[in-house]
Scaffold this active site. Structure first.
Site, PDB file in Angstrom:
ATOM      1  N   MET A  30       0.845  -1.193   0.000  1.00 30.41           N
ATOM      2  CA  MET A  30       0.000   0.000   0.000  1.00 30.41           C
ATOM      3  C   MET A  30       0.888   1.253   0.000  1.00 30.41           C
ATOM      4  SD  MET A  30      -3.411  -0.972   2.095  1.00 30.41           S
ATOM      5  CE  MET A  30      -2.779  -0.706   3.734  1.00 30.41           C
ATOM      6  N   GLY A  31       2.162   1.092  -0.360  1.00 27.66           N
ATOM      7  CA  GLY A  31       3.056   2.244  -0.450  1.00 27.66           C
ATOM      8  C   GLY A  31       3.584   2.661   0.908  1.00 27.66           C
ATOM      9  N   GLY A  36      11.346  -2.702   5.421  1.00 27.74           N
ATOM     10  CA  GLY A  36      10.654  -3.998   5.422  1.00 27.74           C
ATOM     11  C   GLY A  36      10.160  -4.334   4.022  1.00 27.74           C
ATOM     12  N   HIS A  37       9.549  -3.337   3.350  1.00 26.00           N
ATOM     13  CA  HIS A  37       9.097  -3.574   1.969  1.00 26.00           C
ATOM     14  C   HIS A  37      10.286  -3.864   1.059  1.00 26.00           C
ATOM     15  CE1 HIS A  37       5.683  -0.829   3.316  1.00 26.00           C
ATOM     16  NE2 HIS A  37       5.040  -1.882   2.863  1.00 26.00           N
ATOM     17  N   GLN A  61     -10.333  -2.689   2.549  1.00 16.28           N
ATOM     18  CA  GLN A  61      -9.805  -3.328   3.768  1.00 16.28           C
ATOM     19  C   GLN A  61      -9.755  -2.373   4.956  1.00 16.28           C
ATOM     20  OE1 GLN A  61      -5.903  -4.150   1.686  1.00 16.28           O
ATOM     21  NE2 GLN A  61      -5.071  -3.804   3.709  1.00 16.28           N
ATOM     22  N   GLY A 147       5.051 -10.008   3.879  1.00 13.38           N
ATOM     23  CA  GLY A 147       5.847  -9.935   5.099  1.00 13.38           C
ATOM     24  C   GLY A 147       5.199 -10.720   6.233  1.00 13.38           C
ATOM     25  N   ASP A 150       2.545  -9.223   9.136  1.00 13.00           N
ATOM     26  CA  ASP A 150       1.092  -9.410   9.015  1.00 13.00           C
ATOM     27  C   ASP A 150       0.825 -10.905   8.894  1.00 13.00           C
ATOM     28  OD1 ASP A 150       0.301  -6.568   8.876  1.00 13.00           O
ATOM     29  OD2 ASP A 150       1.578  -6.609   7.102  1.00 13.00           O
ATOM     30  N   VAL A 176      11.208  -7.309   9.331  1.00 13.05           N
ATOM     31  CA  VAL A 176      12.401  -6.456   9.485  1.00 13.05           C
ATOM     32  C   VAL A 176      12.133  -5.521  10.661  1.00 13.05           C
ATOM     33  CG1 VAL A 176      13.901  -4.771   8.364  1.00 13.05           C
ATOM     34  CG2 VAL A 176      12.861  -6.600   7.025  1.00 13.05           C
ATOM     35  N   ARG A 187       2.780   2.509   9.629  1.00 13.49           N
ATOM     36  CA  ARG A 187       2.048   3.237  10.671  1.00 13.49           C
ATOM     37  C   ARG A 187       2.966   3.741  11.786  1.00 13.49           C
ATOM     38  NH1 ARG A 187      -2.290  -0.611   9.192  1.00 13.49           N
ATOM     39  NH2 ARG A 187      -4.033   0.636   8.442  1.00 13.49           N
TER      40      ARG A 187
END
Ligand code: PAF
Length: 282
Positions: A30-31, A36-37, A61, A147, A150, A176, A187
């Site tokens: 989601m950008g 981590g991404h 969602q 990841g 989640d 990560v 967040r």
């Protein structure tokens, strides 16, 4: 890097790659990208000829009163990060492109989606399952990378891919973390500096649960209480749930015997954070 906003554009590139017998690994996001991404992107690069990333803040969602409007968005920065990481294609569709008219199809896995985060975010995992199914149908990647932070989401996706016989391998990459153990999350940007410090309680709480198990506590409920008690020590934190579950079925563990997933959701100030720890118990 190709910047694609339409489904037709993605399909056309996919056809080109099939002609050359080349494979694709898709990283749905989601950008508001963080390290981590980028770890997911790097892993994707090891698994296919081309890495594709989708950036789509999926409205289905988010529940009423959740942070859809204020979810961090920084497409320019994300684009630069992905281009320097060797990503071949960025798919950044509009809401209209993804949902041209109100959908009537649902993808629901109530047994997996009902507990943990799903109990507090009704409809969230139906939204995730729907958009991921759509993204997989659009991009038709050989591999899709998610990841482990989640965990419930990745368990749901693994299961829906299995149940629907989708021709894709699901790869789940370890979480990560920042130097002090806080799991990276878009967040985290919401946290004040005081809250940022307080947020380390999630890791402490999970480790308290782990220590209890390694010390011989096998009652799942008692482990959850141990995790909750650690969260309660942090004044800025408010526990939403603590769970000791089977990592695949996500069902609560009466007795912790072999593999266990310890998971927490905690509000730190107004920000809801989640984390988990996978344990092999001997
Ligand atoms: O994990 C996320 O960022 C989202 O839930 C996902 C998988 C991209 C679906 O919108």
């Amino acid at each position: 890097m190709l910047n694609v906003t339409t489904i037709a554009g993605v399909r056309s590139r996919r056809r080109e790659l099939w002609q050359r017998a080349q494979t694709v690994a898709l990283v749905p996001t989601m950008g508001a990208l963080h390290d981590g991404h980028l770890r997911l992107v790097d892993r994707a690069g090891e698994l296919a000829d081309e890495v594709w990333v989708s950036i789509f803040v999926n409205p289905t969602q988010f529940g009423p009163g959740e942070d859809f409007e204020r979810y961090p968005r920084d497409l320019e920065r994300d684009r630069e990060l992905l281009a320097t990481r060797g990503v071949a294609l960025l798919f950044n569709p509009s809401t209209k492109e993804m949902y041209p008219r109100p959908g009537v199809t649902t993808v629901d896995l109530p047994e997996l989606a009902g507990g943990m985060c799903g109990a507090f975010r009704p409809g969230h995992f139906q939204g995730v399952a729907l958009v991921v199914t759509k993204l997989l149908a659009i991009a038709q990647p050989e591999v899709a990378v998610f990841g482990a932070k989640d965990w419930q989401q990745s368990a749901i996706i693994r299961r829906l891919v299995e149940d629907l016989n989708l021709p894709v391998r699901v790869e789940v990459v370890p979480t990560v973390r920042e130097a002090d153990g806080l799991a990276m999350s878009s967040r985290n940007a919401y946290l004040t500096s005081q809250e940022r410090q307080a947020a380390t309680v999630l890791q402490r709480a999970l480790h308290a649960g782990e220590e209890a198990i390694r010390g011989g506590l096998i009652d799942g409920r008692a482990v959850e209480r141990r995790i909750a008690a650690t969260v309660a020590e942090e004044p800025l934190a408010r526990l939403q749930y603590a769970a000791a579950v089977d990592p695949d079925t996500l069902q609560p563990l009466g007795t912790v015997t072999r593999r266990a997933l310890l998971a927490v959701a905690v509000h730190v100030g107004a920000t809801r954070l989640i984390d988990n720890l996978l344990l092999e118990v001997s």
